[in-house]
Design a protein around this motif. Structure first.
Motif, PDB file in Angstrom:
ATOM      1  N   ALA A  62      41.468  42.756  50.913  1.00  0.00           N
ATOM      2  CA  ALA A  62      41.650  41.922  49.717  1.00  0.00           C
ATOM      3  C   ALA A  62      40.862  42.521  48.556  1.00  0.00           C
ATOM      4  O   ALA A  62      39.674  42.813  48.677  1.00  0.00           O
ATOM      5  CB  ALA A  62      41.166  40.502  49.995  1.00  0.00           C
ATOM      6  N   GLY A  63      41.523  42.684  47.435  1.00  0.00           N
ATOM      7  CA  GLY A  63      40.849  43.214  46.259  1.00  0.00           C
ATOM      8  C   GLY A  63      39.962  42.171  45.603  1.00  0.00           C
ATOM      9  O   GLY A  63      39.912  41.016  46.018  1.00  0.00           O
ATOM     10  N   ARG A  64      39.297  42.592  44.585  1.00  0.00           N
ATOM     11  CA  ARG A  64      38.467  41.652  43.831  1.00  0.00           C
ATOM     12  C   ARG A  64      39.360  40.718  43.032  1.00  0.00           C
ATOM     13  O   ARG A  64      40.485  41.057  42.686  1.00  0.00           O
ATOM     14  CB  ARG A  64      37.526  42.403  42.910  1.00  0.00           C
ATOM     15  CG  ARG A  64      36.493  43.207  43.680  1.00  0.00           C
ATOM     16  CD  ARG A  64      35.441  43.766  42.740  1.00  0.00           C
ATOM     17  NE  ARG A  64      34.428  44.472  43.462  1.00  0.00           N
ATOM     18  CZ  ARG A  64      33.349  43.904  44.005  1.00  0.00           C
ATOM     19  NH1 ARG A  64      33.167  42.613  43.895  1.00  0.00           N
ATOM     20  NH2 ARG A  64      32.466  44.624  44.650  1.00  0.00           N
ATOM     21  N   ILE A  65      38.819  39.575  42.698  1.00  0.00           N
ATOM     22  CA  ILE A  65      39.576  38.574  41.958  1.00  0.00           C
ATOM     23  C   ILE A  65      39.395  38.773  40.457  1.00  0.00           C
ATOM     24  O   ILE A  65      40.367  38.836  39.708  1.00  0.00           O
ATOM     25  CB  ILE A  65      39.125  37.145  42.352  1.00  0.00           C
ATOM     26  CG1 ILE A  65      39.244  36.943  43.855  1.00  0.00           C
ATOM     27  CG2 ILE A  65      39.936  36.094  41.585  1.00  0.00           C
ATOM     28  CD1 ILE A  65      38.504  35.724  44.377  1.00  0.00           C
ATOM     29  N   TYR A  66      38.165  38.866  40.013  1.00  0.00           N
ATOM     30  CA  TYR A  66      37.859  38.910  38.577  1.00  0.00           C
ATOM     31  C   TYR A  66      37.244  40.235  38.132  1.00  0.00           C
ATOM     32  O   TYR A  66      37.315  40.578  36.964  1.00  0.00           O
ATOM     33  CB  TYR A  66      36.888  37.784  38.203  1.00  0.00           C
ATOM     34  CG  TYR A  66      37.385  36.410  38.567  1.00  0.00           C
ATOM     35  CD1 TYR A  66      38.394  35.792  37.822  1.00  0.00           C
ATOM     36  CD2 TYR A  66      36.876  35.718  39.657  1.00  0.00           C
ATOM     37  CE1 TYR A  66      38.865  34.537  38.157  1.00  0.00           C
ATOM     38  CE2 TYR A  66      37.342  34.450  39.990  1.00  0.00           C
ATOM     39  CZ  TYR A  66      38.332  33.873  39.242  1.00  0.00           C
ATOM     40  OH  TYR A  66      38.791  32.625  39.572  1.00  0.00           O
ATOM     41  N   SER A  67      36.622  40.940  39.037  1.00  0.00           N
ATOM     42  CA  SER A  67      35.945  42.190  38.691  1.00  0.00           C
ATOM     43  C   SER A  67      36.832  43.380  38.998  1.00  0.00           C
ATOM     44  O   SER A  67      37.658  43.325  39.901  1.00  0.00           O
ATOM     45  CB  SER A  67      34.648  42.330  39.490  1.00  0.00           C
ATOM     46  OG  SER A  67      33.728  41.357  39.112  1.00  0.00           O
ATOM     47  N   THR A  68      36.630  44.429  38.261  1.00  0.00           N
ATOM     48  CA  THR A  68      37.297  45.694  38.536  1.00  0.00           C
ATOM     49  C   THR A  68      36.241  46.783  38.466  1.00  0.00           C
ATOM     50  O   THR A  68      35.106  46.519  38.062  1.00  0.00           O
ATOM     51  CB  THR A  68      38.407  45.986  37.498  1.00  0.00           C
ATOM     52  OG1 THR A  68      37.791  46.101  36.198  1.00  0.00           O
ATOM     53  CG2 THR A  68      39.457  44.883  37.466  1.00  0.00           C
ATOM     54  N   GLY A  69      36.622  47.982  38.840  1.00  0.00           N
ATOM     55  CA  GLY A  69      35.682  49.096  38.779  1.00  0.00           C
ATOM     56  C   GLY A  69      35.075  49.275  37.402  1.00  0.00           C
ATOM     57  O   GLY A  69      33.888  49.541  37.257  1.00  0.00           O
ATOM     58  N   GLU A  70      35.889  49.097  36.367  1.00  0.00           N
ATOM     59  CA  GLU A  70      35.384  49.263  35.002  1.00  0.00           C
ATOM     60  C   GLU A  70      34.864  47.956  34.406  1.00  0.00           C
ATOM     61  O   GLU A  70      34.288  47.951  33.324  1.00  0.00           O
ATOM     62  CB  GLU A  70      36.451  49.876  34.090  1.00  0.00           C
ATOM     63  CG  GLU A  70      37.754  49.115  33.998  1.00  0.00           C
ATOM     64  CD  GLU A  70      38.746  49.420  35.116  1.00  0.00           C
ATOM     65  OE1 GLU A  70      39.745  48.688  35.209  1.00  0.00           O
ATOM     66  OE2 GLU A  70      38.528  50.351  35.893  1.00  0.00           O
ATOM     67  N   ASN A  71      35.067  46.839  35.115  1.00  0.00           N
ATOM     68  CA  ASN A  71      34.620  45.534  34.617  1.00  0.00           C
ATOM     69  C   ASN A  71      33.816  44.826  35.703  1.00  0.00           C
ATOM     70  O   ASN A  71      34.155  43.730  36.120  1.00  0.00           O
ATOM     71  CB  ASN A  71      35.829  44.680  34.204  1.00  0.00           C
ATOM     72  CG  ASN A  71      35.420  43.370  33.565  1.00  0.00           C
ATOM     73  OD1 ASN A  71      34.340  43.239  33.013  1.00  0.00           O
ATOM     74  ND2 ASN A  71      36.290  42.384  33.664  1.00  0.00           N
ATOM     75  N   ARG A  72      32.750  45.495  36.186  1.00  0.00           N
ATOM     76  CA  ARG A  72      31.889  44.870  37.196  1.00  0.00           C
ATOM     77  C   ARG A  72      31.287  43.605  36.600  1.00  0.00           C
ATOM     78  O   ARG A  72      30.905  43.578  35.443  1.00  0.00           O
ATOM     79  CB  ARG A  72      30.772  45.820  37.610  1.00  0.00           C
ATOM     80  CG  ARG A  72      31.262  47.094  38.236  1.00  0.00           C
ATOM     81  CD  ARG A  72      31.427  47.116  39.715  1.00  0.00           C
ATOM     82  NE  ARG A  72      30.242  46.766  40.440  1.00  0.00           N
ATOM     83  CZ  ARG A  72      30.292  46.096  41.593  1.00  0.00           C
ATOM     84  NH1 ARG A  72      31.433  45.730  42.095  1.00  0.00           N
ATOM     85  NH2 ARG A  72      29.199  45.811  42.232  1.00  0.00           N
ATOM     86  N   GLY A  73      31.228  42.562  37.390  1.00  0.00           N
ATOM     87  CA  GLY A  73      30.708  41.296  36.896  1.00  0.00           C
ATOM     88  C   GLY A  73      31.690  40.542  36.024  1.00  0.00           C
ATOM     89  O   GLY A  73      31.301  39.649  35.269  1.00  0.00           O
ATOM     90  N   GLY A  74      32.979  40.889  36.137  1.00  0.00           N
ATOM     91  CA  GLY A  74      33.997  40.260  35.303  1.00  0.00           C
ATOM     92  C   GLY A  74      34.095  38.756  35.493  1.00  0.00           C
ATOM     93  O   GLY A  74      34.571  38.045  34.607  1.00  0.00           O
TER      94      GLY A  74
END
Length: 170
Positions: A77-89
């Motif tokens: 399962a991938g992240r819900i709100y964060s991405t590699g370029e948006n850690r802590g999204g």
């Protein structure tokens, strides 16, 4: 919204006690968010921090997913709100982010967590790996870590809620 919360039994078996404390802390966070509107739930604690009640709920959805899906069950399962370029999204909120979505996502992740945990014994080792150590971990370790994670963030939630409307309590 009225949130019911039960203090875990002092005589329960270990698994029931760990699950009880985890649920107690999940409900505590929900209580800290109760009866606030979306704008209040997006209110940051204090500049320059972006920490808000809605952000904490979104963060805990990510944490539930990480430990109970990716680590425990080796679910990709991938992240819900964060991405590699948006850690802590999960903490970066816009006016379009709603409590309804955040709460529903969090509750869905809790439901999956319960289902996945039910398939393991307390000593059962995860089929995925801890991203910090690369090791498998026991369900007992995950429960203990999750209780600690919620307890820490519930302390943040106490302060944020008090800042919003003066409400205090446990």
């Amino acid at each position: 919204m009225t949130i019911e919360r039960t203090v875990p039994s002092v005589t329960a078996d270990e698994r029931t006690m760990l699950e009880g404390w985890l649920d107690f802390h999940r409900r505590t966070l929900a209580m800290k968010c109760a009866d606030l509107d979306d704008a209040q739930l997006r209110t940051a604690s204090a500049a320059p921090s972006e920490l808000s009640l809605m952000g904490l709920v979104r963060h805990m959805a990510e944490v539930e997913r990480s430990w109970f899906r990716r680590v425990l069950a080796d679910d990709d399962a991938g992240r819900i709100y964060s991405t590699g370029e948006n850690r802590g999204g999960e903490f970066r909120l816009s006016e379009s982010d709603t409590w309804q979505e955040a709460y529903a996502t969090w509750q869905a992740e809790i439901a999956v967590a319960r289902d996945n945990a039910a398939r393991f014994t307390l000593d059962g080792m995860s089929t995925g790996r801890n991203r910090y150590t690369g090791e498998a971990v026991s369900l007992r370790w995950i429960y203990t870590h999750m209780i600690e994670e919620y307890a820490r963030h519930n302390g943040h939630a106490d302060l944020i809620r008090e800042r919003i409307d003066g409400a205090t309590g446990d």
